[in-house]
Write an enzyme that holds these catalytic residues in place. Structure first.
Site, mmCIF file in Angstrom:
data_model
loop_
_atom_site.group_PDB
_atom_site.id
_atom_site.type_symbol
_atom_site.label_atom_id
_atom_site.label_comp_id
_atom_site.label_asym_id
_atom_site.label_seq_id
_atom_site.Cartn_x
_atom_site.Cartn_y
_atom_site.Cartn_z
ATOM 1 N N CYS A 61 0.851 -1.181 0.000
ATOM 2 C CA CYS A 61 0.000 0.000 0.000
ATOM 3 C C CYS A 61 0.886 1.229 0.000
ATOM 4 O O CYS A 61 2.107 1.146 0.034
ATOM 5 C CB CYS A 61 -0.922 0.005 1.217
ATOM 6 S SG CYS A 61 -0.071 0.264 2.794
ATOM 7 N N ARG A 80 -4.677 1.324 -0.115
ATOM 8 C CA ARG A 80 -4.487 -0.126 -0.034
ATOM 9 C C ARG A 80 -4.569 -0.833 -1.380
ATOM 10 O O ARG A 80 -5.466 -0.588 -2.179
ATOM 11 C CB ARG A 80 -5.531 -0.752 0.890
ATOM 12 C CG ARG A 80 -5.220 -2.240 1.123
ATOM 13 C CD ARG A 80 -6.324 -2.986 1.796
ATOM 14 N NE ARG A 80 -5.952 -4.403 1.919
ATOM 15 C CZ ARG A 80 -6.807 -5.396 2.015
ATOM 16 N NH1 ARG A 80 -8.094 -5.152 2.029
ATOM 17 N NH2 ARG A 80 -6.384 -6.646 2.122
ATOM 18 N N ALA A 115 -5.186 -4.532 -2.373
ATOM 19 C CA ALA A 115 -5.681 -5.767 -1.755
ATOM 20 C C ALA A 115 -5.180 -6.978 -2.529
ATOM 21 O O ALA A 115 -5.571 -7.203 -3.672
ATOM 22 C CB ALA A 115 -7.205 -5.762 -1.713
ATOM 23 N N ILE A 116 -4.301 -7.766 -1.912
ATOM 24 C CA ILE A 116 -3.794 -9.000 -2.521
ATOM 25 C C ILE A 116 -4.165 -10.202 -1.676
ATOM 26 O O ILE A 116 -4.508 -11.261 -2.193
ATOM 27 C CB ILE A 116 -2.260 -8.911 -2.696
ATOM 28 C CG1 ILE A 116 -1.923 -7.821 -3.719
ATOM 29 C CG2 ILE A 116 -1.676 -10.254 -3.133
ATOM 30 C CD1 ILE A 116 -0.453 -7.627 -3.938
ATOM 31 N N VAL A 117 -4.122 -10.047 -0.362
ATOM 32 C CA VAL A 117 -4.519 -11.103 0.567
ATOM 33 C C VAL A 117 -5.673 -10.589 1.418
ATOM 34 O O VAL A 117 -5.638 -9.451 1.897
ATOM 35 C CB VAL A 117 -3.338 -11.523 1.468
ATOM 36 C CG1 VAL A 117 -3.786 -12.556 2.490
ATOM 37 C CG2 VAL A 117 -2.194 -12.076 0.625
ATOM 38 N N LEU A 122 7.984 -12.335 -13.736
ATOM 39 C CA LEU A 122 8.701 -11.583 -14.753
ATOM 40 C C LEU A 122 9.814 -12.474 -15.281
ATOM 41 O O LEU A 122 10.671 -12.925 -14.518
ATOM 42 C CB LEU A 122 9.271 -10.292 -14.162
ATOM 43 C CG LEU A 122 8.230 -9.312 -13.607
ATOM 44 C CD1 LEU A 122 8.907 -8.039 -13.110
ATOM 45 C CD2 LEU A 122 7.167 -8.981 -14.654
ATOM 46 N N ILE A 160 9.163 -7.856 -21.705
ATOM 47 C CA ILE A 160 9.010 -6.724 -22.620
ATOM 48 C C ILE A 160 10.354 -6.427 -23.262
ATOM 49 O O ILE A 160 11.410 -6.688 -22.675
ATOM 50 C CB ILE A 160 8.480 -5.466 -21.878
ATOM 51 C CG1 ILE A 160 8.076 -4.379 -22.882
ATOM 52 C CG2 ILE A 160 9.510 -4.933 -20.891
ATOM 53 C CD1 ILE A 160 7.303 -3.225 -22.251
ATOM 54 N N GLY A 207 13.238 -11.402 -10.139
ATOM 55 C CA GLY A 207 14.560 -11.952 -9.814
ATOM 56 C C GLY A 207 15.599 -10.950 -9.364
ATOM 57 O O GLY A 207 16.796 -11.250 -9.405
#
Length: 500
Positions: A2, A50, A52-54, A199, A234, A309
């Site tokens: 966030c 925020r 929100a992912i979890v 990625l 990309i 990575g």
């Protein structure tokens, strides 16, 4: 993930200050487009945006203890709780019982954080420069692995691993231990309630991360997005990186998304990139531009979290100039210097280029436990030995602008002559650097903003100390990897095998 903005101990009229905090917190809305809030207790304000992912339904901030006296708790452990955290974070903890507070940033500085001081005696904390640079008399980057407490009125380091010392590690290299540590670092970062991806550039680092993720998802039948892992890359159309990523994706079985951009697309994005990344460092801007463009396309597909990575080159001496390391002691010290500076370069790029579009990036190579394993290895095993067939990042492998037609707007020779007068701090040495600096100064004109950006001599992404390894490097003005031409050619002459 966030965006946070906290103002602690201000003396202004509460309604005036509240309105100001709300105004400035909106500058961070890109970091958390899913929800926003403002908590006020007396003369302290905690604002957040925020992502929100979890737990999207009940994860709003701030978080409280049982009687709502402490916002963002762990109160039973006191200040020592910070070292118990495992992950990426920047937070403000407010104890409403006595108005005391703690500010802390994760060990390596994967998340961004700044601290500033207002004329009214207030302390400001923000995820980005733009949240406080217009409100504070003085401000600076909040150092990673540190905490600030209102009771001590000062910073102290909470992250003190053994490899921070000057001693040279001597643990024998064990490929199984290293592989197991990286697998654990990847798996613990797969917690999400939304679609995610990786990625994938086709290089060693991202290919290993993708492989570990794909294998875990296949074994647990927990694959997202229709049952398969999605990978993203990309590049300029026809570039070798795109081909390498495509080949790796085919081998690993991912649903691969290949995005293209043109040189003009990159040039057109530079102002937006500098505004969001908040730096004028040349190599960071070069690397941030394609990542910034890619992040926007990824977000449009409904993805919210990415595995990446970053960090492997610093941990294992993967940069080509490490071929010149005179001994294992200097090799190890340079890796330590590089890791400690990541928050100013690759972490800053990865965090801000993705959060600009409401994405969160997670980086397994910078996991605390993995670092403990990798940085305890005797550095003689990490060194590049041509006669032994050991190229850069050997231990990790074994474990698993054009002057004639410039692409940037012209900067005159006269402007370069006067560069040291116009920009006495971190004076730009090339026209490209001068151009980036002009844009940065428009967005962030304060002296405190200039001081948040690192400087000093560099070649091929080295620290200033490593420039001393080769006399020829001292007169080289290009900080990118292509600058150390001799090292670059010798590195690839010795290895023509695929990355995996």
């Amino acid at each position: 993930m966030c965006g946070i903005l906290a103002v602690l101990g201000c003396s202004d009229d509460s309604q005036t200050k509240r309105a100001r905090v709300l105004e400035l917190s909106r500058r961070l809305k890109h970091r958390g487009p899913d929800w926003s809030g403002l908590y006020q207790h007396g003369d302290c304000y905690l604002a957040h945006q925020r992502l929100a992912i979890v737990d999207p339904n009940s994860g709003d901030q701030p978080l409280f203890n049982e009687d709502k006296s402490v916002a963002v708790t762990y109160e039973e452990y006191g200040e020592d709780f910070v070292d118990m955290l495992d992950g990426i974070f920047s937070f403000v903890l407010l104890d409403a019982r006595d108005n005391s507070f703690i500010v802390a940033r994760d060990a390596i500085g994967i998340t961004s954080l700044y601290i500033g001081w207002g004329l009214d005696g207030s302390i400001w904390v923000s995820s980005e420069l733009k949240g406080l640079n217009d409100a504070c008399e003085q401000f600076e980057s909040f150092p990673p692995g540190h905490m600030y407490t209102s009771k001590s009125r000062g910073l102290r380091r909470w992250y003190n691993p053994l490899w921070f010392s000057d001693s040279i590690p001597s643990v024998p290299y064990d490929p199984f231990v290293l592989r197991h540590a990286l697998e654990n670092a990847v798996i613990k970062r797969l917690m999400t309630d939304f679609p995610f991806g990786v990625l994938l550039s086709g290089g060693l680092d991202s290919s290993l991360i993708t492989s570990i993720t794909a294998r875990y998802l296949a074994a647990t039948k927990a694959a997202k997005h229709g049952g398969k892992l999605h990978s993203f890359c990309i590049g300029l159309e026809g570039s070798p990186d795109l081909k390498a990523a495509r080949e790796a994706a085919d081998y690993l079985g991912t649903v691969h998304h290949e995005f293209h951009f043109t040189v003009q697309d990159g040039i057109d994005a530079i102002e937006d990139v500098i505004y969001h990344i908040e730096t004028y460092d040349v190599t960071t801007i070069r690397a941030s531009t394609p990542m910034f463009l890619m992040a926007r396309k990824i977000k449009s597909l409904g993805v919210k979290m990415l595995i990446s990575g970053e960090g492997a080159d610093e941990v294992f001496g993967g940069y080509l100039y490490f071929h010149k390391a005179p001994n294992k002691e200097e090799f190890h010290r340079e890796t330590c210097r590089k890791i400690k500076a990541l928050h100013q370069y690759d972490c800053l790029r990865a965090n801000k280029a993705t959060s600009a579009w409401g994405l969160e990036v997670r980086v397994p190579f910078l996991d605390k436990e993995f670092l403990n394993v990798a940085m305890s290895i005797d550095p003689k095993s990490k060194m590049i030995k041509k006669d032994e067939g050991r190229i850069e990042k050997w231990v990790l492998r074994k474990a698993f602008d054009d002057e004639e037609c410039p692409y940037l707007p012209k900067v005159s020779d006269k402007m370069m002559v006067n560069a040291s007068c116009i920009f006495p701090h971190n004076t730009p040495k090339t026209k490209e650097a001068y151009y980036y600096r002009m844009i940065f100064e428009r967005f962030f004109p304060q002296n405190s903003a200039r001081l948040t950006v690192p400087g000093g001599a560099s070649v091929a992404c080295s620290t200033a100390k490593a420039v001393e390894w080769d006399v020829a490097w001292k007169n080289n003005l290009d900080p990118s990897g292509r600058a150390a031409l001799g090292v670059h050619l010798s590195a690839y002459a010795m290895c023509k095998s695929p990355v995996l």
